[in-house]
Design a protein around this motif. Structure first.
Motif, PDB file in Angstrom:
ATOM      1  N   ASN A 255       0.832  -1.197   0.000  1.00 54.76           N
ATOM      2  CA  ASN A 255       0.000   0.000   0.000  1.00 54.76           C
ATOM      3  C   ASN A 255       0.867   1.248   0.000  1.00 54.76           C
ATOM      4  O   ASN A 255       1.846   1.339   0.742  1.00 54.76           O
ATOM      5  N   THR A 256       0.536   2.203  -0.824  1.00 57.22           N
ATOM      6  CA  THR A 256       1.235   3.489  -0.832  1.00 57.22           C
ATOM      7  C   THR A 256       0.302   4.598  -0.368  1.00 57.22           C
ATOM      8  O   THR A 256       0.641   5.766  -0.432  1.00 57.22           O
ATOM      9  N   VAL A 259      -2.988   3.526   5.863  1.00 57.50           N
ATOM     10  CA  VAL A 259      -2.911   2.251   6.572  1.00 57.50           C
ATOM     11  C   VAL A 259      -3.643   2.387   7.897  1.00 57.50           C
ATOM     12  O   VAL A 259      -3.362   3.301   8.681  1.00 57.50           O
ATOM     13  N   SER A 288      -0.471   7.631   6.939  1.00 64.82           N
ATOM     14  CA  SER A 288       0.020   7.499   5.577  1.00 64.82           C
ATOM     15  C   SER A 288       1.111   6.441   5.554  1.00 64.82           C
ATOM     16  O   SER A 288       1.814   6.219   6.552  1.00 64.82           O
ATOM     17  N   ALA A 289       1.269   5.766   4.422  1.00 65.09           N
ATOM     18  CA  ALA A 289       2.230   4.671   4.315  1.00 65.09           C
ATOM     19  C   ALA A 289       3.652   5.116   4.617  1.00 65.09           C
ATOM     20  O   ALA A 289       4.492   4.306   5.028  1.00 65.09           O
ATOM     21  N   LYS A 302       4.256  -1.355  13.356  1.00 64.37           N
ATOM     22  CA  LYS A 302       3.275  -1.496  12.270  1.00 64.37           C
ATOM     23  C   LYS A 302       1.876  -1.876  12.764  1.00 64.37           C
ATOM     24  O   LYS A 302       1.122  -2.581  12.093  1.00 64.37           O
TER      25      LYS A 302
END
Length: 348
Positions: A255-256, A259, A288-289, A302
């Motif tokens: 994913n960019t 999250v 944001s990633a 994470k």
């Protein structure tokens, strides 16, 4: 001889200057480049009202003579309990950034940051009055020794199909850390599920679209900036408003974009709110990633966490310990809140 002395003096002055520059550089480097941590907390504090009946506000039930018999003693107890929770999230230091919802006004925030458990943080406050029909708002507390505010504003929420429905504004805050890393923070409290999950879902999806538009605007002008979204969305990570409208994916997915760090807890069938025998992950922290890469501040773990301790819980006789709420209807239970707070650790 005089020329020799002058030369020696000049050399000494130059040496001292170089030394002073080196010392200043050392302290600057140590200040901005040493390992630093930021704890971010979000907490729905369940109706933090003062005891005063404000003219024009719908707060009569939270007064000594009101339905809830909301006395100064009960108010002070709730303030102390909330501050105890917030100061316990990180055993090493007070959280740097705290998002709150269900607060009545600036006064309750001033009273909260003045409590013994939080006073050492010297917290500053970002808050705007919103048009919510119950008179509750979102707010941000931050430690000015670690975070500087550059701009803030309320993001208005309107419903084209129901223009008379008033809810909480989204609080937007732009700021930077001591190493000049920029953050754009959005504190949320979306419309509740009262009336049914499916029946009320369109309103939460509408708020999600407004938020997504704001995030897109920020990222279009600053593609690599840090986005931090927190709040009681009254939706879980897998609901349409979050997974489809915001496109906030699980930390394990490629994913960019955005999250949702509360996905792991949600997947494990736990949550921040307990309703009719089931846990709901209604309180979310979304980033944001860029905050999961190896540059600047990052969430190395994470994932986000739900914070709770036994003194915050209530045995509901269903083999589950759930958040001990302050009120159930007009009945005073004396707990802290009907939600547990959620939090993340950022490190650089």
């Amino acid at each position: 001889m005089k020329k020799k002395k002058a030369l020696i003096s000049a050399v000494l002055v130059l040496s001292i200057s170089v030394l002073l520059i080196a010392v200043a550089s050392f302290f600057t480097e140590s200040r901005y480049n040493k390992k630093r941590n930021i704890t971010v907390v979000f907490y729905n504090v369940e109706n933090l009202f003062d005891t005063k009946n404000d003219q024009g506000a719908r707060d009569a039930e939270f007064t000594p003579d009101g339905q809830n018999k909301w006395t100064e003693e009960r108010y002070q107890t709730k303030l102390e309990d909330i501050s105890k929770v917030l100061s316990s999230v990180n055993k090493n230091e007070l959280p740097e950034i705290i998002g709150l919802c269900e607060i009545e006004n600036r006064k309750v925030l001033d009273d909260l940051v003045s409590t013994k458990s939080l006073a050492d943080g010297n917290y500053k406050i970002e808050h705007f009055e919103s048009p919510d029909y119950r008179g509750i708002d979102c707010a941000l507390l931050y430690r000015p020794d670690e975070f500087t505010i550059l701009n803030s504003a309320p993001v208005k929420v309107f419903f084209a199909d129901d223009p008379k429905f008033n809810t909480r504004d989204i609080l937007y805050v732009k700021g930077e850390t001591n190493n000049h890393e920029e953050f754009h923070i959005f504190v949320n409290h979306w419309p509740s599920r009262i009336g049914g999950l499916e029946q009320t879902e369109p309103k939460r999806m509408a708020v999600a679209r407004i938020l997504k538009s704001q995030i897109d605007s920020v990222q279009n002008s600053s593609p690599n900036t840090n986005i931090l979204v927190m709040g009681d969305m009254n939706d879980e990570p897998s609901n349409k408003s979050l997974i489809e409208i915001l496109s906030a994916k699980s930390p394990g997915e490629e994913n960019t974009g955005l999250v949702n760090l509360m996905f792991p807890t949600h997947t494990n069938k736990k949550g921040s709110y307990f309703y009719r025998g089931n846990w709901n992950m209604l309180d979310n922290i979304i980033v944001s990633a860029d905050l999961l890469d190896n540059k600047g501040f990052q969430c190395k773990e994470k994932q986000g966490y739900v914070f709770y301790e036994k003194w915050m819980e209530y045995d509901n006789n269903n083999s589950e310990m759930s958040p001990n709420r302050t009120y159930g209807g007009p009945n005073y239970y004396g707990g802290v809140s009907d939600h547990f707070p959620v939090y993340i650790h950022l490190t650089r």
